[in-house]
Design a protein around this motif. Structure first.
Motif, mmCIF file in Angstrom:
data_model
loop_
_atom_site.group_PDB
_atom_site.id
_atom_site.type_symbol
_atom_site.label_atom_id
_atom_site.label_comp_id
_atom_site.label_asym_id
_atom_site.label_seq_id
_atom_site.Cartn_x
_atom_site.Cartn_y
_atom_site.Cartn_z
ATOM 1 N N MET A 225 0.849 -1.287 0.037
ATOM 2 C CA MET A 225 0.055 -0.092 -0.054
ATOM 3 C C MET A 225 0.850 1.340 -0.063
ATOM 4 N N LEU A 226 2.331 1.059 0.029
ATOM 5 C CA LEU A 226 3.118 2.469 0.109
ATOM 6 C C LEU A 226 2.816 3.172 -0.798
ATOM 7 N N GLU A 227 2.804 2.856 -2.158
ATOM 8 C CA GLU A 227 2.653 3.531 -3.157
ATOM 9 C C GLU A 227 1.259 4.568 -3.127
ATOM 10 N N GLU A 228 0.468 4.137 -2.837
ATOM 11 C CA GLU A 228 -0.879 4.966 -2.793
ATOM 12 C C GLU A 228 -0.737 5.876 -1.397
ATOM 13 N N LEU A 229 0.008 5.421 -0.491
ATOM 14 C CA LEU A 229 0.077 6.449 0.659
ATOM 15 C C LEU A 229 0.982 7.363 0.615
ATOM 16 N N ASP A 230 2.034 7.047 -0.009
ATOM 17 C CA ASP A 230 3.254 8.158 -0.456
ATOM 18 C C ASP A 230 4.030 7.585 -1.634
ATOM 19 N N PRO A 231 3.523 8.265 -2.945
ATOM 20 C CA PRO A 231 4.044 8.070 -4.349
ATOM 21 C C PRO A 231 5.624 8.481 -4.386
ATOM 22 N N PHE A 232 5.965 9.008 -3.549
ATOM 23 C CA PHE A 232 7.504 9.365 -3.661
ATOM 24 C C PHE A 232 8.593 8.662 -2.724
ATOM 25 N N ARG A 233 8.400 8.740 -1.662
ATOM 26 C CA ARG A 233 8.986 7.949 -0.717
ATOM 27 C C ARG A 233 10.319 8.346 -0.633
ATOM 28 N N ASP A 234 10.989 9.666 -0.889
ATOM 29 C CA ASP A 234 12.507 9.737 -1.001
ATOM 30 C C ASP A 234 13.062 10.778 -0.051
ATOM 31 N N GLY A 235 12.115 11.219 0.924
ATOM 32 C CA GLY A 235 12.800 12.015 1.835
ATOM 33 C C GLY A 235 12.642 13.625 1.427
ATOM 34 N N ARG A 236 11.949 14.037 0.326
ATOM 35 C CA ARG A 236 12.023 15.376 0.162
ATOM 36 C C ARG A 236 10.849 15.951 -0.055
#
Length: 258
Positions: A225-236
């Protein structure tokens, strides 16, 4: 009264639309606290080493959602007392278990725990229980500080899951305890290896996970589910919000209309 709302993901924007929000602009940035994760690792590592020095071989972290005296406006103290009592008893029974506690409102925790506060003091005396107690209104440390010190994170609510999301985004296997039966939550899609409704079944699953070589596959795993909860996940994420605000200020200085 807001014109712009910065949200983690399109999922949150959809919730605003279905709630008939009048905010005209919803800007997706990702999770705004994700820049903190690398900054917390050293402090979390020191907490972990402290518990290990007193014999902890497996470490749980727990975060709550606060409680209030008047149960009409918030969950009452009984829910939190049950959660803390269960975990503290496990620490007192199992000399190999460590526990990191990150209450949402630490300044009132001991009062709200009532008689359970005595068990908290006993668990702390073992050296295998650490409480993030700083903070006058809410805690001075984010949930990731506790999660990064632990092997598994437990978030004690499903009707508010931000602390669990932060722990999962920090890369820590994260379990959800739903004592209210909030089954309408989309987080139930994470399945029975993430979402539990009773402390006993959650604890049995933890023990089984630790006993198995390699652990239970998918235990505490939010990756579906992480893609739909945070599509970036890059610390920015905070950088994106700051950049957007900078663009607005530059436009206003240039005399552009809204």
């Amino acid at each position: 009264t807001a014109d712009i709302f910065f949200v983690y993901a399109l999922t949150m924007a959809d919730i605003e639309r279905r709630s008939h929000s009048r905010i005209p602009y919803l800007v997706v940035t990702g999770y705004l606290g994700d820049h903190r994760f690398p900054l917390l690792r050293d402090a979390s590592g020191r907490v972990r080493q402290r518990l290990q020095s007193h014999g902890a071989q497996r470490i749980l972290a727990f975060t709550d959602e606060n409680s209030q005296d008047d149960e009409r406006w918030h969950t009452g103290h009984g829910v939190e007392r049950e959660a803390y009592a269960f975990l503290l008893e496990r620490v007192l029974e199992e000399p190999w278990l460590g526990l990191v506690l990150k209450p949402k409102t630490p300044s009132t925790l001991r009062r709200r725990l009532g008689p359970v506060a005595e068990r908290l003091a006993q668990a702390e005396a073992t050296g295998r229980c650490f409480l993030f107690e700083e903070g006058s209104i809410q805690g001075s440390f984010p949930p990731a500080a506790a999660a990064l010190a632990a092997d598994l994170m437990i978030h004690g609510h499903l009707n508010a899951g931000t602390a669990g999301l932060e722990a999962a985004l920090a890369g820590v296997p994260t379990l959800l305890l739903d004592p209210f039966g909030w089954s309408v939550s989309p987080l139930y899609r994470l399945g029975e290896r993430v979402v539990f409704t009773q402390w006993e079944s959650l604890w049995r699953a933890c023990r089984e996970h630790w006993r198995r070589p390699g652990g239970i596959p998918g235990f505490g795993d939010w990756s579906p589910m992480l893609e739909e909860l945070d599509p970036f996940r890059d610390g920015r994420a905070a950088e994106r919000m700051g950049t957007y605000l900078q663009w607005l200020l530059e436009g206003f200085r240039a005399g552009l209309d809204r």
